[in-house]
Write a protein that holds these residues in place. Sequence first.
Motif, PDB file in Angstrom:
ATOM      1  N   GLY B 277       0.828  -1.209   0.000  1.00  0.00           N
ATOM      2  CA  GLY B 277       0.000   0.000   0.000  1.00  0.00           C
ATOM      3  C   GLY B 277       0.859   1.255   0.000  1.00  0.00           C
ATOM      4  N   MET B 278       1.887   1.282   0.883  1.00  0.00           N
ATOM      5  CA  MET B 278       2.792   2.435   0.936  1.00  0.00           C
ATOM      6  C   MET B 278       3.377   2.717  -0.436  1.00  0.00           C
ATOM      7  SD  MET B 278       4.943   1.426   4.348  1.00  0.00           S
ATOM      8  CE  MET B 278       6.233   2.674   4.211  1.00  0.00           C
ATOM      9  N   TYR B 279       3.860   1.640  -1.063  1.00  0.00           N
ATOM     10  CA  TYR B 279       4.521   1.838  -2.335  1.00  0.00           C
ATOM     11  C   TYR B 279       3.546   2.399  -3.372  1.00  0.00           C
ATOM     12  CZ  TYR B 279       7.447   1.441  -6.374  1.00  0.00           C
ATOM     13  OH  TYR B 279       8.167   1.778  -7.486  1.00  0.00           O
ATOM     14  N   ALA B 280       2.350   1.851  -3.424  1.00  0.00           N
ATOM     15  CA  ALA B 280       1.384   2.275  -4.440  1.00  0.00           C
ATOM     16  C   ALA B 280       1.114   3.777  -4.311  1.00  0.00           C
ATOM     17  CB  ALA B 280       0.084   1.477  -4.298  1.00  0.00           C
ATOM     18  N   ILE B 281       0.864   4.231  -3.078  1.00  0.00           N
ATOM     19  CA  ILE B 281       0.567   5.654  -2.872  1.00  0.00           C
ATOM     20  C   ILE B 281       1.776   6.518  -3.218  1.00  0.00           C
ATOM     21  CG2 ILE B 281      -0.059   7.381  -1.141  1.00  0.00           C
ATOM     22  CD1 ILE B 281      -2.309   5.418  -1.956  1.00  0.00           C
TER      23      ILE B 281
END
Lengths: 340, 473, 509
Positions: B277-281
Amino acid sequence: MASDTASFNGKSIISIKFIKDNMLVFILFLELIMGVILSPVFLGKSNIYSILINLTIFGLLAIGQSLVMLVKEIDLSVGAIMAFGPIAAIALSKKILAVSGTEIIVGGNYVVDGLALIVVLVLFISALIGVLNGVIRVKAQVPSLIVTLGMLYVLSGLSYILSGGYSLYLTNLEGAKWLGNTKLASIPVNFILFLTVGVLVILVLKYTKVGHRIYSTGGNEKAAIYSGINTKFWKVIAFGLSGLCAGISALVYSSRLESVETIQGSGYELISIAIAVIGGITLEGGRGKIFGTIIASAILCIMLNILSLVGLIAWYKTIIVGLIIIGAASQHAFSRRTTE
Amino acid sequence: MRKITKLLCFLLIVMMVFTVVGCGGGEKEPAKTGDSQNNSGQPSSTGNEKIDALYAEVANLQGEDALKFFEGLKDKGLNDAEILQFFIDLPLSQANAQIAKIYKDEGFEMYGKSYPKGETYNDFQWSKGSGTKITGPYSKNDLKLPFTDYVALDEGTVGDASKKYKIGVVFHGFSHPWLINWADAAKWEADRHSNVELNVQDAEFDNNKWASIMDSFISQKVDGILVWPMVEAPTGPPVDRALEAGIPVVSVDRTSGSKEITSRITGNFPANGAQAGMYAIWKLAQEGDLNAKAVMLRKPLGSTADAVRTGHFLKVLSYFPGIEILKSYHDTDNREEAFTNAQSALQAYPEIDIFFGTGDHEALAALEAAKMANRLNSRKDGKKIMFLSIDDSKEAVTQVKDGLFEVNTPYTPLISDIGMRVLLNIVTKSAEMPQDVITPNIPMVTQKGDVIFGMQTQTPDQWYEYTFGPALK
Amino acid sequence: MQEPLLFLKNIHKQFPGVKALRGVDLTLEKGKIVSLVGTNGAGKSTLSNIIAGIYPPDSGEIFIEGKSVTISDPKVAEQLGVGIVHQEPTLALNMTVVENIFLNKELTRNRILLDLKKMKQESEKVLEFLGFQINVDKKVEELTLVEKEVVAIAQAMLVKPRILILDEVTAPLNKGEVDHLFKIIKDLRNNGMGIIFIGHKLQEIIEISDSIMVFRDGKNVGELIPSEKLSEKEVIALMLGVTLNEDLEAGEKASESEQREEVLNLINLSKQGLYENINFTLYKGEAVGFAGLKGSGITELFQSLQGIITFDDGEMYVKTRRVKFKNPKDGIDAGIGMVTNDRQKEGLALTLDVKENISVSSLKYLLNKLKLIDTKLLKDKAEKYVQALSIKTPSINQFVQNLSGGNQQKIVIAKWLLKNLDIILVDEPTRGVDVKAKNEIYKLLLNEKNNGKSLLVASPEIRELLNICDRILIVIGGRIVAEVHRNTKEFNEEDILSIIHSSHHYNTA
């Protein structure tokens, strides 16, 4: 007549014949000796219980499979029935008991009530699936290999749909443990159940018309038909009994692990065929005895137990089991050829 | 007879229809497991006051504001480990209504709560490069165990040097690359101690056989048992029987149905999902547009790995209303099936920005399908579709290195050595061990080893030596 | 007047492709033995199966002691007092003698438990009555052929039937055993039982029967009363009908060719239990027929000649080269092909189409330059043969299983013609084929013969052999017992049949 020619060498021939006829019992005996030598805990109480419950689970399936093989058919759906029977029975019980306001599943997947109904439905549904296999086999004239293979897929799909892929816990269901974990006079009840089923089947086959019907249906269907026997009916009966045995086996399985899961019993159809073959039941139908099947179940379960006690890696175990199957089948074929 | 069978068939069909319809295609309340424990672990409370205060601040932020907040975490005085912990325990936001609904419908809250979380034993922190290189005793693979310093135990005899300690190991899958490495690590650890006698048994994915092996360990009166339970429900009773017989049992990776189990070593599913999730954002922010459409290719419905990873992934995304989840596809841990799912997704949706796979089968299948459909660079302005992968295959890490996967968050089988040490400590009574032993979090792997919301990630080369399985050709 | 024990009126029965019975009447009085005779396929066994309830008639009526009855299954037949011994063994080999004798007639105590002791006693009693001592606990598969037959008879006798049907029961028995059996049968008759006896050995039939019903083509064509004067020849004449030698026209052309080039020579060829000391020479352009009953060893001899089975002893020469084939490919390579009698099982791939079946064993002649199958050539050849043999098929792409029996047979023949073999073995070339197709197949074979091919033909229909062959060898019990040339006066159906049906040849075999 021709039979008298074998008597020229008196005793030795009798003893060879005796060994040949009781080969399975001798192998079992040898195995027991092997077990005692190889592992000090082999004869321990808990180890014996562990052997006996496996014997019950596999043996029941194999008895059902043997009946089907005796009428010259095969049942690949027994493993799938072991999962579908309980899953469908619980799903159905949930619906039925919900009418009277009893919620039998709580917390998502803990079954807490309705044991009696579930047990009855497991047996009923399993037998029904077997009957359905048989009816399709004789009505549609599709080989049972294909009918039951199809049934295997259908049932495992239905099991997933009904359960959503989740396991069900029976840990909070009163009485669910009984079958798999209780002992009567230090004999596990499941084993008593297995022996009862086994002895009952042996007696029925030997001392009632049922045996003659099943053996003649498998041995020479034409001869049976010419004698006015409804061979289709007996095939359906054999499939029904096989389903029922799978249902009983599923009860023991689920009681032992206090759970029901979608993958339980998968692959067991092949084990049941293997046991039947080791026990002397042939794919040609009409040959072999249920006693052989019971002894063969013991041979297989004890062998697996010994191999596990000595710590052999699974790869070697499967090789040994494979060799036993081939060896046993060849031995049976050989002994039949030599008596003819 | 004909009448009877017809009647029976009819009954059966009615019953099936009845039950299938009644169960609504398996939409079921989520599994509630281990309900007696972890009830205290509210997701918004980490025990770290600094972080708890931050949750109060972030609660009403969304979109650009939330992004800014995330970007400022480092300045608020959080170190790398704390930043990751922040995202793992981040509460769900209602900002993205669709995601909030999925989160609720699939019962991710329950899964998140029941999955063991907390501090590592003695607050251990993993550092890059640490661990031990070995050759797998079973697989003969060249491996590097990352956590040999965690719950460390010296080579040589353990406990009473004159006593032989008999340890049983039961798992499934000498034929499975991930699981055989699991067995490798356990055996390697046991082999370091000359008075440990090991018996490793493969239940071949049959829970009845698993139970029989447990029972045979009990009858052999082994000193301790290390287990890999495939599923929870049927593995509970055998574990309880062993405990009753006074034999300590330790599970590694998956958990058993037993609530009383002596100790359990769990992996880091929450860190997997949260980092994806962190990476996607972070990546969307880099590209300058927080609107995106995502497809989730997932493992079997109801599996803990799928639920915990997806739940933690969605929690991070829930602060961003511009993100739309197009659809979830489930497979049965099978790459072919995952590939078919990815193909269907590409067929059904002309615009896909993100493929999130809950396992590496899924991400690898999505990449293949996108290549085949010629859709790799099909996003607005010819940008590449994002592939977020989890698990730890050499193939997936290589794809990150080659720039085809954006990120991989490792999940390694090489944690069973921890379990073996924990078990030996218990068996020899040399140290008090907690019931839950948490595996240290591993930072995600990105192509350039980017710093994401202040957290330093690893490069593919840094992690590659730890990956499981045989070397790639 | 007393009603007859069994009376059949105008019975019809049709099987797919065959009219087995076309209006049969039969009367069986109490205390009489009626024999049914006729060539293979005349309808005797069909009729007995109808009486035994194996399958129902399409039309017609059955009366037992004047009452109209419907015999819907074997159990009903049994209750009506009909016992039957089938021509084919209908015993469950995997079960014991006593289990077989009591199959579906088990004795029970209190309706559930089997009365094993009583069944054993009863079985022994029945067998003793028949004059045989057989261990009743033995499995049937361990018995000799004779013993099996006796068990089958015991099975039928068990219910003390009023009507007993014996379908070819004497085939495996020797003279002494037959005499013994006949004594029992006569005793039963004298006690009032009605017996239907079916057999091939006319001497036996004449000896035992009170009357002989002659069957031809699904009808009973006459009744003969045995007496001192009745000869086997009279019976045979009636069996065959008056129109002997009707279509010999084709055969006349098939006179011997003058160049006597040897193509096949057999010296003392033997195979244990099947045939022994077969000696004969086949010349180029010659057709030799083999006549004999089912089980006389001819089929196996043919199979040996093509290499499907191997012979044990003796020598075989093809064009003076000594050979011993190990498999059919050896035979084909040496120029010998066989048109099998069971074309569905052995001769054709039913699920392939016409052109594929025709070409399947000659693909090597149909390759193009690239050594790939030349589909154009293949189609041309197939078309050519379909026309030449007037095979009725919508196209060469039709699946063979959809064609009629005659056309299937032609395809098997076409298959071998395409290969251009020197020697063609033909086993029952017209089995299950209608008259028109029969004639076409005869022409086809004669045409091949006239083109210099050599033919070996086996057929239960003597007329067929007379049509095609230059000489006929008569085989009984695996031995050639006689040879009849076209230019001798014995070259007719009657004489050949009387050689085949004379029982003393049998029992010495």
